[in-house]
Design a protein around this motif. Structure first.
Motif, PDB file in Angstrom:
ATOM      1  N   PHE A 188       1.964  -9.878  -3.041  1.00 52.91           N
ATOM      2  CA  PHE A 188       1.274 -11.163  -2.931  1.00 52.91           C
ATOM      3  C   PHE A 188      -0.079 -11.064  -2.234  1.00 52.91           C
ATOM      4  N   GLU A 189      -0.117 -10.452  -1.055  1.00 54.53           N
ATOM      5  CA  GLU A 189      -1.358 -10.437  -0.274  1.00 54.53           C
ATOM      6  C   GLU A 189      -2.468  -9.611  -0.940  1.00 54.53           C
ATOM      7  N   PRO A 190      -2.189  -8.415  -1.432  1.00 55.76           N
ATOM      8  CA  PRO A 190      -3.247  -7.702  -2.157  1.00 55.76           C
ATOM      9  C   PRO A 190      -3.773  -8.485  -3.348  1.00 55.76           C
ATOM     10  N   TRP A 191      -2.876  -9.155  -4.062  1.00 54.96           N
ATOM     11  CA  TRP A 191      -3.335  -9.985  -5.186  1.00 54.96           C
ATOM     12  C   TRP A 191      -4.225 -11.120  -4.690  1.00 54.96           C
ATOM     13  N   ARG A 192      -3.803 -11.786  -3.604  1.00 48.09           N
ATOM     14  CA  ARG A 192      -4.585 -12.923  -3.110  1.00 48.09           C
ATOM     15  C   ARG A 192      -6.006 -12.493  -2.723  1.00 48.09           C
ATOM     16  N   ASP A 252      -3.176   0.427  -3.399  1.00 48.00           N
ATOM     17  CA  ASP A 252      -4.021   1.401  -2.712  1.00 48.00           C
ATOM     18  C   ASP A 252      -4.544   0.786  -1.413  1.00 48.00           C
ATOM     19  N   LEU A 253      -4.015   1.242  -0.289  1.00 46.25           N
ATOM     20  CA  LEU A 253      -4.390   0.667   1.004  1.00 46.25           C
ATOM     21  C   LEU A 253      -5.859   0.877   1.331  1.00 46.25           C
ATOM     22  N   LYS A 255      -8.292   0.198  -0.367  1.00 46.29           N
ATOM     23  CA  LYS A 255      -9.105  -0.876  -0.945  1.00 46.29           C
ATOM     24  C   LYS A 255      -9.191  -2.103  -0.031  1.00 46.29           C
ATOM     25  N   PHE A 256      -8.515  -2.049   1.121  1.00 37.53           N
ATOM     26  CA  PHE A 256      -8.447  -3.227   1.978  1.00 37.53           C
ATOM     27  C   PHE A 256      -8.986  -2.920   3.369  1.00 37.53           C
ATOM     28  N   ARG A 257      -9.517  -3.951   4.005  1.00 31.76           N
ATOM     29  CA  ARG A 257     -10.046  -3.809   5.344  1.00 31.76           C
ATOM     30  C   ARG A 257      -8.909  -3.595   6.344  1.00 31.76           C
ATOM     31  N   THR A 258      -9.236  -3.000   7.471  1.00 34.18           N
ATOM     32  CA  THR A 258      -8.227  -2.703   8.491  1.00 34.18           C
ATOM     33  C   THR A 258      -7.499  -3.959   8.937  1.00 34.18           C
ATOM     34  N   GLN A 259      -8.238  -5.050   9.127  1.00 30.81           N
ATOM     35  CA  GLN A 259      -7.613  -6.284   9.602  1.00 30.81           C
ATOM     36  C   GLN A 259      -6.728  -6.934   8.537  1.00 30.81           C
ATOM     37  N   ASP A 260      -6.884  -6.525   7.280  1.00 36.10           N
ATOM     38  CA  ASP A 260      -6.052  -7.076   6.217  1.00 36.10           C
ATOM     39  C   ASP A 260      -4.721  -6.341   6.065  1.00 36.10           C
ATOM     40  N   LEU A 261      -4.655  -5.137   6.592  1.00 33.29           N
ATOM     41  CA  LEU A 261      -3.532  -4.255   6.303  1.00 33.29           C
ATOM     42  C   LEU A 261      -2.161  -4.776   6.738  1.00 33.29           C
ATOM     43  N   VAL A 264      -0.963  -7.043   4.038  1.00 31.73           N
ATOM     44  CA  VAL A 264      -0.840  -6.251   2.809  1.00 31.73           C
ATOM     45  C   VAL A 264       0.441  -5.440   2.841  1.00 31.73           C
ATOM     46  N   LYS A 265       0.728  -4.832   3.975  1.00 33.69           N
ATOM     47  CA  LYS A 265       1.927  -4.007   4.102  1.00 33.69           C
ATOM     48  C   LYS A 265       3.203  -4.839   3.996  1.00 33.69           C
ATOM     49  N   VAL A 266       3.180  -6.053   4.529  1.00 36.45           N
ATOM     50  CA  VAL A 266       4.345  -6.932   4.387  1.00 36.45           C
ATOM     51  C   VAL A 266       4.634  -7.201   2.918  1.00 36.45           C
ATOM     52  N   SER A 267       3.599  -7.466   2.147  1.00 36.05           N
ATOM     53  CA  SER A 267       3.770  -7.709   0.713  1.00 36.05           C
ATOM     54  C   SER A 267       4.314  -6.480  -0.003  1.00 36.05           C
TER      55      SER A 267
END
Length: 440
Positions: A188-192, A252-253, A255-261, A264-267
């Motif tokens: 969900f979060e990476p898609w959002r 692919d982690l 592709k995301f900012r550190t504060q987003d991780l 992203v990992k929960v998703s």
């Protein structure tokens, strides 16, 4: 088709309440060059946060002080599959003008209606799987057509959650969105994050993350296998192109900012949990055939609609992708988004995601209010809308005419060089095209 954007690394906030502020800030440079979408940073308005998509968080559109230079438009008399071609949006019209013309109630979240969409999807899935359990093999195509569409409803509910238009509670949006998308193995979060960038840069070359068109130089320099993949993705296999996008964009982690991780990992954990708890036992107990029957084919049905909606809503011979310097927000969201009519049962099961123009005018409009918003847009801005009907003529137009996008010519061109030369000469073979044909 969607793969070209996968190499980009673009930052976006995971906080949807801040997304619109980032969206407007991201348009600042474009707006300075194109005053139709100029932005002013003001004190926080008196309206409650989220009442309108664009003015929230202290951002307000203001009328242009100077005239923008109109982008040249290729005049096309008719396009198969389309029932109306949009007129260019006047330079004095801003996206805020369109937003302000909408009834205030279309932005209101109704928790009962939101949970009703969940009930419709779960009921539709239950009916579809019950039919699959008892249907003879010769009815499978009909059952899978229905079931794949019902599965798409899971994504659309999650889509509302991703835009915070499902619930007034951020926690509810996050939890429901994660749960609804987990059976699709869609984090969900990476898609959002990716999807919010799409709304901020719709039909903008390089930046739009929903999909990027193949370019002539990419195709011409590619090897035979890559060319075949490009032709398939923008041709007969358009309906599975979103599978490649899903794989390349969401896991692919880097592709995301550190504060987003953290989110992203929960998703990703939620998707892994569904895989281990549901899909792995399904494979072990039912075998590969059972796995294909009960999960893979309905999942591919979902990707049929995912690919189709993405392609149809933003692709047509007369709708260009634009460079950042010439991109304009109201043209992209109002003029560059297509309203497409599908069979009624598809629109019901997919919660009116096909009523796409109001969703691009404001992402805060819940799915159950899209039709009312569209009726208002038709009343006030109808001649600036592109309208189509889903079917063979429309798909044939897109896959036959929209092969490669030439940014210099600002139009769609053919894969083959000989066909491009015919396009450039107005359909009349030139000596150059004859030589090219002979050499081939």
């Amino acid at each position: 088709m969607y793969l070209a954007a996968s190499t980009l690394r673009i930052s976006a906030t995971t906080n949807p309440d801040l997304f619109e502020k980032e969206q407007m800030a991201g348009l600042m440079a474009t707006s300075l060059r194109n005053p139709r979408g100029s932005i002013a940073l003001l004190k926080k308005p008196s309206q409650p946060l989220g009442k309108f998509a664009l003015p929230s968080l202290g951002l307000k559109w203001r009328s242009p002080v100077t005239k923008a230079i109109a982008t040249p438009v290729n005049i096309i008399a008719s396009v198969p599959g389309f029932v109306q071609l949009a007129e260019p949006v006047p330079v004095e019209v801003s996206l805020m003008d369109v937003v302000k013309s909408l009834p205030k109630e279309v932005f209101e979240i109704d928790e009962f209606k939101a949970w009703k969409t969940v009930a419709i999807t779960i009921s539709a899935l239950a009916a579809g799987y019950a039919a699959l359990a008892v249907a003879p093999w010769y009815l499978y195509p009909v059952v899978y057509m229905y079931l794949g569409t019902a599965v798409t409803g899971l994504f659309v509910v999650g889509h509302d959650c991703g835009h915070n238009s499902f619930s007034k509670s951020q926690l509810v949006n996050d939890v429901v969105g994660t749960i609804m998308m987990a059976p699709l193995i869609y984090p969900f979060e990476p898609w959002r994050i990716k999807h919010n960038i799409h709304h901020a840069h719709t039909n903008k070359l390089i930046m739009d993350t929903a999909w990027q068109p193949f370019r002539p130089h990419q195709f011409d320099r590619a090897g035979p296998f890559t060319k075949a993949v490009m032709k398939a993705a923008m041709g007969p296999l358009w309906w599975v192109a979103s599978v490649g996008h899903w794989l390349l964009w969401h896991f692919d982690l880097s592709k995301f900012r550190t504060q987003d991780l953290p989110k992203v990992k929960v998703s990703l954990v939620a998707v892994l949990a569904f895989t281990l708890v549901v899909l792995l036992p399904l494979l072990i107990t039912q075998g590969p055939i059972g796995f294909i029957k009960w999960w893979l084919l309905p999942w591919l049905g979902f990707h049929f609609w995912m690919s189709t909606f993405t392609l149809v809503h933003h692709t047509a011979p007369h709708i260009p992708f634009k460079q950042n310097r010439e991109w304009n927000v109201v043209e992209a969201q109002l003029n560059g988004t297509v309203h497409c009519d599908y069979p009624a049962w598809v629109e019901i099961l997919c919660h009116d995601i096909s009523v796409h123009i109001p969703h691009h005018v404001s992402t805060r409009i819940p799915s159950y209010n899209l039709r009312k918003a569209y009726a208002s847009i038709q009343k006030n801005w109808d001649k600036y809308l592109n309208k189509a009907v889903f079917g063979i003529p429309l798909i044939s137009t897109i896959i036959n005419e929209c092969n490669l996008f030439d940014a210099e010519q600002k139009k769609w061109i053919k894969f083959e060089k000989a066909a491009r030369q015919l396009q450039s000469s107005g359909g009349k073979p030139s000596s150059a095209s004859n030589d090219s044909t002979c050499l081939n």
